[in-house]
Scaffold this motif. Structure first.
Motif, PDB file in Angstrom:
ATOM      1  N   ASN A   6       0.867  -1.182   0.000  1.00 46.54           N
ATOM      2  CA  ASN A   6       0.000   0.000   0.000  1.00 46.54           C
ATOM      3  C   ASN A   6       0.901   1.228   0.000  1.00 46.54           C
ATOM      4  N   LEU A  12       1.532   3.376   2.522  1.00 45.09           N
ATOM      5  CA  LEU A  12       1.811   3.844   3.884  1.00 45.09           C
ATOM      6  C   LEU A  12       3.154   3.308   4.367  1.00 45.09           C
ATOM      7  N   SER A  55       6.357   3.948   7.351  1.00 44.57           N
ATOM      8  CA  SER A  55       6.693   4.637   8.605  1.00 44.57           C
ATOM      9  C   SER A  55       7.922   5.499   8.392  1.00 44.57           C
ATOM     10  N   ARG A  89       3.986  -2.549  14.140  1.00 43.47           N
ATOM     11  CA  ARG A  89       3.507  -1.650  13.085  1.00 43.47           C
ATOM     12  C   ARG A  89       3.529  -2.312  11.712  1.00 43.47           C
ATOM     13  N   LEU A 137       1.485  -1.584   7.658  1.00 44.85           N
ATOM     14  CA  LEU A 137       2.373  -0.686   6.926  1.00 44.85           C
ATOM     15  C   LEU A 137       3.031  -1.423   5.765  1.00 44.85           C
ATOM     16  N   VAL A 156       1.358   6.818  13.656  1.00 41.81           N
ATOM     17  CA  VAL A 156       1.479   5.382  13.949  1.00 41.81           C
ATOM     18  C   VAL A 156       2.236   5.139  15.243  1.00 41.81           C
ATOM     19  N   VAL A 174      -3.074   2.729  10.765  1.00 44.84           N
ATOM     20  CA  VAL A 174      -2.927   2.143   9.430  1.00 44.84           C
ATOM     21  C   VAL A 174      -4.255   1.564   8.964  1.00 44.84           C
ATOM     22  N   ARG A 175      -4.907   0.801   9.831  1.00 42.33           N
ATOM     23  CA  ARG A 175      -6.213   0.245   9.463  1.00 42.33           C
ATOM     24  C   ARG A 175      -7.258   1.345   9.351  1.00 42.33           C
ATOM     25  N   TYR A 197      -9.203   4.287  15.615  1.00 42.64           N
ATOM     26  CA  TYR A 197      -7.817   4.412  16.053  1.00 42.64           C
ATOM     27  C   TYR A 197      -7.714   5.538  17.065  1.00 42.64           C
TER      28      TYR A 197
END
Length: 698
Positions: free
Chosen positions: A27, A29, A31, A56, A61, A323, A330-331, A339
């Motif tokens: 995806n 995303l 960190s 994570r 991620l 994060v 992330v979800r 979150y």
């Protein structure tokens, strides 16, 4: 532009250019390389740090990046920073990358040398840099200028670190070329000033790029740059673009965009005052290079993330604080899941100089290897009562409800949050409301009963336990407010001297942004105290034209807050001609307080003086510690015997911690754990059957 019906964040992205091996991100995303002080003193990976990163990766991620990792010992900037300076670190990193890969993510490492920001007190070695320009923010030690040969030796150190990264199983290597570290120092005329070939701002960076590419031919290689340096004489956005245009971009697979330098820390880790996606306008110019772009900068909500991707600003986003506060972010982006929100308080970055990086809103982060889960309450559902709906009480109530308790939350006020709710309406902390919004949703989801206007005496817990049928009680009511400590003389208005919290609470529309035309900001007032509350209130009022006098015994404004938490507010106050600041002083008398003729008598290092102080005097002097502060465990045991049920105390005062929201939330979390452990039915059980990492992925 992509259709809003087809979100881009979950879509894969393949990196790898000019015939080099390709790697696919699952995806968009990634960190960011956020420092945490979780390593060993000699730069090795620890189980705690590995658990943090792997958590994570498991959250979804696409690529997990370590913090800035030093390539040579004299470039170490933190006591527990990770290093790639020796082969001895490879085994620990290899275990990490294996776990990250098993979780379905790519593993990346950022390589770095601190240059002038490194200090011998940390590294044990004299700092070196392109020129003899000290970094006062980092400690001010004068670095020794590198010789030409030593510049080449440092380039080799980057290459050796890249080789170790490959041996350790990393898929991607990011060269740190921003934030005022060594590569950035060579780029900027402010910190370069050389007359050899390394005086060219791109030369050192290009040699590093070549060395890393040669050592890691099959890895993804990128560079992180600051789109502006953010200080007078530093690189402007246009100058940075010019330097980047002269880099050997064909050897790179991505650019990762950040901003700032040590002297402009507000650009590195942005305040909550700044808009989400604050770097987007700068990032667009980098599209001319035709290289995949990553971008950081206030990407604190799923909407902010998707907006940058849909608008084509960048190809992937670098997520740091979001994060850190909760891997479930992330979800939240990918699936719309709930979150815990980051509130941009910047306690995380301010903790770097103190020890392990924690988090205000997530009390399980940075406090142990795997956070010990709160014990699960078994058997019949116990009724647990929490007194006080401030940050400590909210945290305790939520945590106890999560582990099976039936929780009733009592508060004397009319809303959750206590003083934190007042802070949420202040100019320096606009994101604080997100934590309260999240708590409201969580309390509703968990079925916590909230009763407002309920004034209960913590000294009479036995009656409370009988009345409510409580099986356990958390007391999170804080301390009592102190007397203002000065004499009030002359004619005073009814509200001439008030506690700052009472004054704020009496003006909800004014500070909530819903003020009507008849609501007026005061022309002037005085604040007795220079703590963080005083700073926020003064800054907010001054923004609306109020003339403010701050008098406090503190040596600096908001001493309990870190530098980043006040990096914008304090300079604004100091530069405002309508704000007077008198520190290391105390008010001994207030005459005609609350009237246009008001004035205060102040005693300080220069003796005694009368200062004009028209308008009310607001007292911002904290709270008086509870009697339990000196012996929490003994006090809890005594209260439990009196009440007939287990009782625990929560709050910064009872834990002997500075009165910050971060400490209050941690105290509430710990109090919930103690109460749950006391109610655990199985002898000796102190942990839940299956610990939940950081309480974030359950």
């Amino acid at each position: 532009m992509n259709s809003a019906a087809t979100p881009l964040a979950p879509t894969p992205l393949t990196l790898g250019r000019h015939g080099r091996p390709q790697h696919t991100l699952r995806n968009r995303l990634v960190s960011s390389p956020m420092e945490r002080n979780y390593g060993t003193t000699d730069g090795r990976m620890t189980e705690q740090y590995a658990d943090y990163l792997v958590t994570r990766a498991r959250a979804g991620l696409a690529m997990v990046t370590t913090e800035a990792t030093y390539v040579r010992a004299d470039g170490k900037g933190r006591t527990h920073q990770l290093g790639l300076h020796t082969d001895a670190v490879i085994p620990g990193f290899r275990e990490l990358t294996g776990e990250i890969h098993a979780a379905g993510a790519l593993a990346a490492v950022e390589i770095n040398h601190g240059g002038r920001t490194a200090q011998s007190a940390v590294s044990g070695l004299p700092p070196v840099a392109p020129a003899a320009v000290p970094c006062e923010v980092a400690g001010g030690e004068m670095p020794r200028p590198l010789t030409t040969q030593e510049c080449y030796e440092l380039v080799e150190a980057y290459g050796h670190a890249a080789r170790r990264a490959v041996d350790a199983g990393f898929d991607a290597i990011s060269i740190h070329g921003g934030h005022g570290y060594l590569v950035h120092q060579f780029m900027s005329a402010r910190t370069n000033g050389r007359h050899d070939e390394f005086g060219a701002p791109e030369h050192f960076a290009n040699l590093v790029i070549r060395a890393v590419r040669a050592a890691a031919p099959e890895a993804l290689v990128g560079i992180r740059v600051s789109v502006l340096e953010g200080v007078p004489g530093g690189l402007s956005p246009e100058q940075t673009l010019d330097v980047v245009s002269r880099l050997e971009l064909d050897a790179l697979d991505f650019l990762d965009l950040s901003a700032g330098s040590y002297e402009a820390g507000e650009w590195i880790v942005q305040s909550g005052e700044w808009k989400p996606g604050v770097l987007a306008d700068y990032a667009r110019a980098y599209r001319r290079f035709g290289i995949p772009l990553g971008m950081a900068g206030r990407l604190n909500s799923p909407e902010a993330v998707e907006a940058q991707l849909v608008d084509g600003v960048c190809d992937f986003v670098s997520l740091g604080r979001a994060v850190h506060a909760d891997p479930a972010f992330v979800r939240g982006v990918l699936e719309g899941a709930r979150y815990r929100p980051c509130i941009a308080c910047n306690v995380c970055i301010d903790n770097l100089g103190l020890g392990q990086v924690t988090c205000t809103v997530n009390p399980a982060v940075g406090r142990s290897r795997v956070p010990v889960a709160t014990p699960r309450v078994r058997g019949s559902v116990p009724h647990l009562v929490v007194l006080g709906a401030g940050p400590a009480g909210l945290t305790a109530a939520r945590e106890l409800a999560e582990v099976g308790g039936r929780v009733t939350l009592l508060d004397a006020g009319e809303r959750i949050g206590g003083q934190f709710a007042l802070a949420a309406s202040m100019r320096p902390t606009p994101d604080f409301h997100r934590y309260l919004d999240w708590n409201r949703a969580e309390l509703a989801r968990l079925g916590v009963e909230v009763r407002f206007g309920s004034r209960r005496d913590p000294a009479n817990l036995a009656a409370l336990a009988r009345e409510l049928g409580a099986d356990g009680i958390v007391v999170a009511t804080g301390g009592t407010r102190p007397e203002h400590g000065f004499r009030v003389t002359g004619e005073a208005a009814h509200d001439g001297v008030l506690d700052v919290r009472d004054w704020l609470a009496a003006r909800p529309r004014l500070f909530s942004g819903s003020a009507a035309s008849e609501d007026c900001w005061p022309e002037s007032l005085t604040i007795w105290g220079a703590d963080a509350v005083a700073m926020s209130v003064a800054d907010t009022l001054a923004t609306h034209g109020t003339s403010v006098l701050i008098v406090g015994p503190e040596q600096v404004i908001a001493p309990e807050s870190g530098r980043r938490a006040k990096i914008l507010a304090v300079p604004r106050l100091e530069a405002d001609p309508d704000v007077r600041i008198v520190l290391d002083s105390r008010i001994v008398e207030a005459e005609a307080a609350g009237t246009p003729a008001g004035r205060v008598r102040v005693v300080g290092p220069d003796g005694e003086q009368w200062l004009e102080a028209p308008g009310p005097v607001l007292v911002s002097r904290g709270v008086v510690p509870l009697s339990a502060a000196v012996d929490r465990e003994g006090r809890e045991a005594a209260l439990g015997l009196t009440a007939g049920v287990p009782v625990v105390l929560a709050g910064t005062l009872v834990d002997q911690l500075p009165p910050t929201a971060s400490n209050a939330i941690k105290s509430g979390y710990d109090a919930a754990q103690r109460l749950a452990a006391a109610l655990a039915p199985e002898p000796g059980r102190t942990t839940a059957p299956a610990p939940a990492l950081e309480g974030a992925l359950a």
